[in-house]
Design a protein around this motif. Structure first.
Motif, PDB file in Angstrom:
ATOM      1  N   GLU A  95       0.603  10.711  -3.752  1.00 32.73           N
ATOM      2  CA  GLU A  95      -0.603   9.942  -3.467  1.00 32.73           C
ATOM      3  C   GLU A  95      -1.622  10.291  -4.541  1.00 32.73           C
ATOM      4  OE1 GLU A  95      -3.778   8.980   0.137  1.00 32.73           O
ATOM      5  OE2 GLU A  95      -2.436  10.718   0.289  1.00 32.73           O
ATOM      6  N   HIS A  97      -0.119   8.599   9.220  1.00 32.11           N
ATOM      7  CA  HIS A  97      -1.054   7.945   8.303  1.00 32.11           C
ATOM      8  C   HIS A  97      -2.150   7.214   9.075  1.00 32.11           C
ATOM      9  CE1 HIS A  97      -2.392   6.065   4.578  1.00 32.11           C
ATOM     10  NE2 HIS A  97      -2.374   4.900   5.197  1.00 32.11           N
ATOM     11  N   LEU A  98      -1.764   6.526  10.148  1.00 32.95           N
ATOM     12  CA  LEU A  98      -2.750   5.783  10.936  1.00 32.95           C
ATOM     13  C   LEU A  98      -3.728   6.712  11.654  1.00 32.95           C
ATOM     14  CD1 LEU A  98      -0.462   3.000  12.441  1.00 32.95           C
ATOM     15  CD2 LEU A  98      -2.201   2.740  10.664  1.00 32.95           C
ATOM     16  N   HIS A  99      -3.309   7.979  11.838  1.00 33.01           N
ATOM     17  CA  HIS A  99      -4.205   8.958  12.463  1.00 33.01           C
ATOM     18  C   HIS A  99      -4.984   9.757  11.431  1.00 33.01           C
ATOM     19  CE1 HIS A  99      -1.962   7.978  16.098  1.00 33.01           C
ATOM     20  NE2 HIS A  99      -2.858   8.639  16.783  1.00 33.01           N
ATOM     21  N   GLY A 100      -4.845   9.371  10.164  1.00 34.94           N
ATOM     22  CA  GLY A 100      -5.638  10.017   9.118  1.00 34.94           C
ATOM     23  C   GLY A 100      -5.154  11.363   8.685  1.00 34.94           C
ATOM     24  N   TRP A 101      -3.911  11.704   8.964  1.00 37.98           N
ATOM     25  CA  TRP A 101      -3.399  13.011   8.559  1.00 37.98           C
ATOM     26  C   TRP A 101      -3.132  13.019   7.055  1.00 37.98           C
ATOM     27  CZ3 TRP A 101       0.829  13.991  12.850  1.00 37.98           C
ATOM     28  CH2 TRP A 101       0.193  14.005  14.105  1.00 37.98           C
ATOM     29  N   PRO A 102      -3.327  14.167   6.396  1.00 39.69           N
ATOM     30  CA  PRO A 102      -3.078  14.244   4.952  1.00 39.69           C
ATOM     31  C   PRO A 102      -1.583  14.151   4.641  1.00 39.69           C
ATOM     32  CG  PRO A 102      -3.557  16.426   5.836  1.00 39.69           C
ATOM     33  CD  PRO A 102      -3.832  15.450   6.946  1.00 39.69           C
ATOM     34  N   ASP A 162       0.823  -1.209   0.000  1.00 40.17           N
ATOM     35  CA  ASP A 162       0.000   0.000   0.000  1.00 40.17           C
ATOM     36  C   ASP A 162       0.858   1.260   0.000  1.00 40.17           C
ATOM     37  OD1 ASP A 162      -2.525  -1.263   0.052  1.00 40.17           O
ATOM     38  OD2 ASP A 162      -2.280  -1.667   2.181  1.00 40.17           O
TER      39      ASP A 162
END
Length: 218
Positions: free
Chosen positions: A179, A211-216, A133
């Motif tokens: 991305e 990334h696991l915390h959803g930050w851009p 990924d």
């Protein structure tokens, strides 16, 4: 070509370890194949340069010793055990301290050699990337995966192989990531650099947390 007994005896010695062959060099570290003079056991010796200011020299050396003690306590099949560590006597050099780490000698040689041989034998790097990924690597990895003078083109080619996100670290020049169609370039932070060992791992860990915390990406 194997060295003669005299050639071996003329090689430099650090503590109880005689340096036999140079393996790899970085900005602040060099790695050698060596032999333990007392046991004749082949080992890998990493020589590190520690930058210091006069008022924090002892603190840095003590921190190094604590880190080594913590790593020695680890027991994992994917971690090369540390056999010994210490400080190199260096009375003439005032700006730097030199320390060494002794590890078991991997039969495959350096990680670079292992990866090169692995990729040549397995011929399945594209399959591995298609299952990934996120890919994080250095400029050299980017050049191996997708050679190009333009880092953006390299990243796009890597994404074409399967990953959703690709990031390339570039040392003091910062990092660049892609991305989808979003290309993000990040300058390196202006910080005091004591030792670059593990910088890439720290970057990957920080990115994984974000990334696991959803930050851009930016």
């Amino acid at each position: 070509m194997q060295k003669s007994s005299k050639e071996v005896s003329d090689q430099p010695v650090i503590s109880r370890y005689r340096l036999l062959h140079f393996l790899q060099r970085g900005k602040t570290r060099s790695i050698y194949q060596a032999v333990d003079i007392h046991t004749a056991k082949p080992v890998a010796l990493k020589l590190l340069r520690l930058d210091h200011e006069s008022d924090d020299r002892e603190q840095r050396l003590q921190s190094f010793a604590r880190q080594m003690q913590s790593i020695i306590a680890l027991d994992h099949p994917h971690i090369l055990p540390i056999l010994d560590f210490g400080q190199v006597s260096n009375e003439q050099e005032q700006k730097y301290d030199y320390v060494y780490i002794v590890m078991s000698l991997a039969a495959e040689g350096s990680l670079d050699i292992w990866l090169k041989n692995y990729w040549e034998k397995q011929k399945n790097l594209s399959m591995l990337l298609s299952l990934s990924d996120i890919v994080i690597g250095s400029e050299r990895i980017a050049h191996d995966l997708a050679p190009s003078d333009d880092m953006g083109d390299s990243l796009r080619e890597i994404l074409n192989l399967g990953p959703r996100i690709a990031l390339i670290t570039m040392g003091e020049s910062g990092a660049v990531g892609l991305e989808g169609s979003k290309l993000v370039e990040q300058e390196a932070l202006d910080v005091f650099v004591a030792d670059t060992s593990g910088a890439g791992d720290a970057f990957a860990g920080g990115f994984a947390f974000a990334h696991l915390h959803g930050w851009p990406l930016e």
